[in-house]
Design a protein around this motif. Structure first.
Motif, PDB file in Angstrom:
ATOM      1  N   GLN A  25       8.672  -0.823 -20.542  1.00 54.99           N
ATOM      2  CA  GLN A  25       8.358  -1.412 -19.240  1.00 54.99           C
ATOM      3  C   GLN A  25       7.877  -2.842 -19.458  1.00 54.99           C
ATOM      4  OE1 GLN A  25       8.712  -0.116 -16.245  1.00 54.99           O
ATOM      5  NE2 GLN A  25       9.220   1.988 -16.837  1.00 54.99           N
ATOM      6  N   PRO A  26       8.143  -3.721 -18.489  1.00 52.69           N
ATOM      7  CA  PRO A  26       7.629  -5.087 -18.626  1.00 52.69           C
ATOM      8  C   PRO A  26       6.108  -5.109 -18.503  1.00 52.69           C
ATOM      9  CG  PRO A  26       8.619  -4.782 -16.470  1.00 52.69           C
ATOM     10  CD  PRO A  26       8.899  -3.525 -17.264  1.00 52.69           C
ATOM     11  N   ILE A  27       5.489  -6.115 -19.044  1.00 54.41           N
ATOM     12  CA  ILE A  27       4.036  -6.242 -18.994  1.00 54.41           C
ATOM     13  C   ILE A  27       3.546  -6.251 -17.551  1.00 54.41           C
ATOM     14  CG2 ILE A  27       2.152  -7.885 -19.419  1.00 54.41           C
ATOM     15  CD1 ILE A  27       2.952  -6.076 -21.802  1.00 54.41           C
ATOM     16  N   ALA A  28       4.305  -6.829 -16.653  1.00 48.89           N
ATOM     17  CA  ALA A  28       3.904  -6.852 -15.237  1.00 48.89           C
ATOM     18  C   ALA A  28       3.676  -5.436 -14.707  1.00 48.89           C
ATOM     19  CB  ALA A  28       4.956  -7.577 -14.407  1.00 48.89           C
ATOM     20  N   HIS A  29       4.448  -4.478 -15.168  1.00 49.16           N
ATOM     21  CA  HIS A  29       4.283  -3.074 -14.774  1.00 49.16           C
ATOM     22  C   HIS A  29       2.907  -2.560 -15.184  1.00 49.16           C
ATOM     23  CE1 HIS A  29       5.216   1.219 -14.375  1.00 49.16           C
ATOM     24  NE2 HIS A  29       4.709   1.364 -15.580  1.00 49.16           N
ATOM     25  N   TRP A  30       2.541  -2.801 -16.442  1.00 47.45           N
ATOM     26  CA  TRP A  30       1.264  -2.306 -16.964  1.00 47.45           C
ATOM     27  C   TRP A  30       0.086  -3.036 -16.324  1.00 47.45           C
ATOM     28  CZ3 TRP A  30       2.232   2.121 -18.783  1.00 47.45           C
ATOM     29  CH2 TRP A  30       3.433   2.370 -19.459  1.00 47.45           C
ATOM     30  N   ILE A  31       0.240  -4.321 -16.095  1.00 50.57           N
ATOM     31  CA  ILE A  31      -0.819  -5.086 -15.441  1.00 50.57           C
ATOM     32  C   ILE A  31      -1.047  -4.552 -14.028  1.00 50.57           C
ATOM     33  CG2 ILE A  31      -1.386  -7.362 -14.483  1.00 50.57           C
ATOM     34  CD1 ILE A  31      -0.083  -8.562 -17.039  1.00 50.57           C
ATOM     35  N   ALA A  32       0.040  -4.287 -13.303  1.00 52.31           N
ATOM     36  CA  ALA A  32      -0.078  -3.758 -11.939  1.00 52.31           C
ATOM     37  C   ALA A  32      -0.766  -2.393 -11.934  1.00 52.31           C
ATOM     38  CB  ALA A  32       1.306  -3.669 -11.289  1.00 52.31           C
ATOM     39  N   LEU A  33      -0.460  -1.542 -12.921  1.00 48.97           N
ATOM     40  CA  LEU A  33      -1.122  -0.234 -13.004  1.00 48.97           C
ATOM     41  C   LEU A  33      -2.626  -0.387 -13.190  1.00 48.97           C
ATOM     42  CD1 LEU A  33       1.231   1.910 -15.267  1.00 48.97           C
ATOM     43  CD2 LEU A  33       0.600   2.368 -12.914  1.00 48.97           C
ATOM     44  N   VAL A  34      -3.007  -1.272 -14.078  1.00 50.53           N
ATOM     45  CA  VAL A  34      -4.436  -1.489 -14.327  1.00 50.53           C
ATOM     46  C   VAL A  34      -5.098  -2.074 -13.081  1.00 50.53           C
ATOM     47  CG1 VAL A  34      -6.106  -2.806 -15.680  1.00 50.53           C
ATOM     48  CG2 VAL A  34      -4.202  -1.656 -16.823  1.00 50.53           C
ATOM     49  N   GLU A  35      -4.473  -3.068 -12.477  1.00 49.65           N
ATOM     50  CA  GLU A  35      -5.063  -3.698 -11.290  1.00 49.65           C
ATOM     51  C   GLU A  35      -5.221  -2.689 -10.149  1.00 49.65           C
ATOM     52  OE1 GLU A  35      -2.423  -7.018 -10.702  1.00 49.65           O
ATOM     53  OE2 GLU A  35      -3.745  -8.357 -11.828  1.00 49.65           O
ATOM     54  N   ALA A  36      -4.293  -1.737 -10.040  1.00 46.23           N
ATOM     55  CA  ALA A  36      -4.349  -0.727  -8.977  1.00 46.23           C
ATOM     56  C   ALA A  36      -5.507   0.240  -9.162  1.00 46.23           C
ATOM     57  CB  ALA A  36      -3.031   0.033  -8.902  1.00 46.23           C
ATOM     58  N   THR A  37      -6.036   0.346 -10.391  1.00 48.64           N
ATOM     59  CA  THR A  37      -7.123   1.285 -10.650  1.00 48.64           C
ATOM     60  C   THR A  37      -8.483   0.604 -10.769  1.00 48.64           C
ATOM     61  OG1 THR A  37      -6.664   1.244 -13.013  1.00 48.64           O
ATOM     62  CG2 THR A  37      -5.618   2.986 -11.743  1.00 48.64           C
ATOM     63  N   LEU A  38      -8.524  -0.696 -10.534  1.00 41.08           N
ATOM     64  CA  LEU A  38      -9.808  -1.394 -10.516  1.00 41.08           C
ATOM     65  C   LEU A  38     -10.624  -0.863  -9.347  1.00 41.08           C
ATOM     66  CD1 LEU A  38      -8.666  -5.028 -11.319  1.00 41.08           C
ATOM     67  CD2 LEU A  38      -9.919  -3.479 -12.823  1.00 41.08           C
ATOM     68  N   PRO A  39     -11.911  -0.751  -9.416  1.00 39.82           N
ATOM     69  CA  PRO A  39     -12.817  -1.396 -10.341  1.00 39.82           C
ATOM     70  C   PRO A  39     -13.308  -0.489 -11.471  1.00 39.82           C
ATOM     71  CG  PRO A  39     -14.066  -0.688  -8.464  1.00 39.82           C
ATOM     72  CD  PRO A  39     -12.636  -0.236  -8.263  1.00 39.82           C
ATOM     73  N   LEU A  40     -12.453   0.363 -12.000  1.00 37.79           N
ATOM     74  CA  LEU A  40     -12.872   1.147 -13.158  1.00 37.79           C
ATOM     75  C   LEU A  40     -13.357   0.203 -14.257  1.00 37.79           C
ATOM     76  CD1 LEU A  40     -10.093   3.877 -13.505  1.00 37.79           C
ATOM     77  CD2 LEU A  40     -12.394   4.151 -12.567  1.00 37.79           C
TER      78      LEU A  40
END
Length: 73
Positions: A25-40
């Motif tokens: 997966q492109p890095i943008a995919h992983w970044i979006a996943l992390v951003e969607a789970t903030l503020p963990l």
């Protein structure tokens, strides 16, 4: 001043090419996943990537560190 093309990428972003290759997966995919789970918190985010996506600790940590650093700027 522009960066010399021969300079190596350092920090968390240096892991990005291998993350894309290994997990398909492109890095943008992983970044979006992390951003969607903030503020963990940092380690909660790392654990999520490791548990839900079988990502290695170093790769997960690099993505989380990158995302959190971008949020501070």
């Amino acid at each position: 001043m522009l960066a010399d093309k021969s300079e190596k990428v350092q920090g968390p972003a240096s892991y990005f090419p291998s993350i894309e290759k290994k997990y398909g997966q492109p890095i943008a995919h992983w970044i979006a996943l992390v951003e969607a789970t903030l503020p963990l918190r940092h380690m909660e985010l790392v654990q999520m990537l490791k548990t839900e996506y079988q990502m290695g600790h170093g790769h997960a940590n690099a993505i989380v560190a990158y995302v959190l650093a971008q949020k501070k700027t």
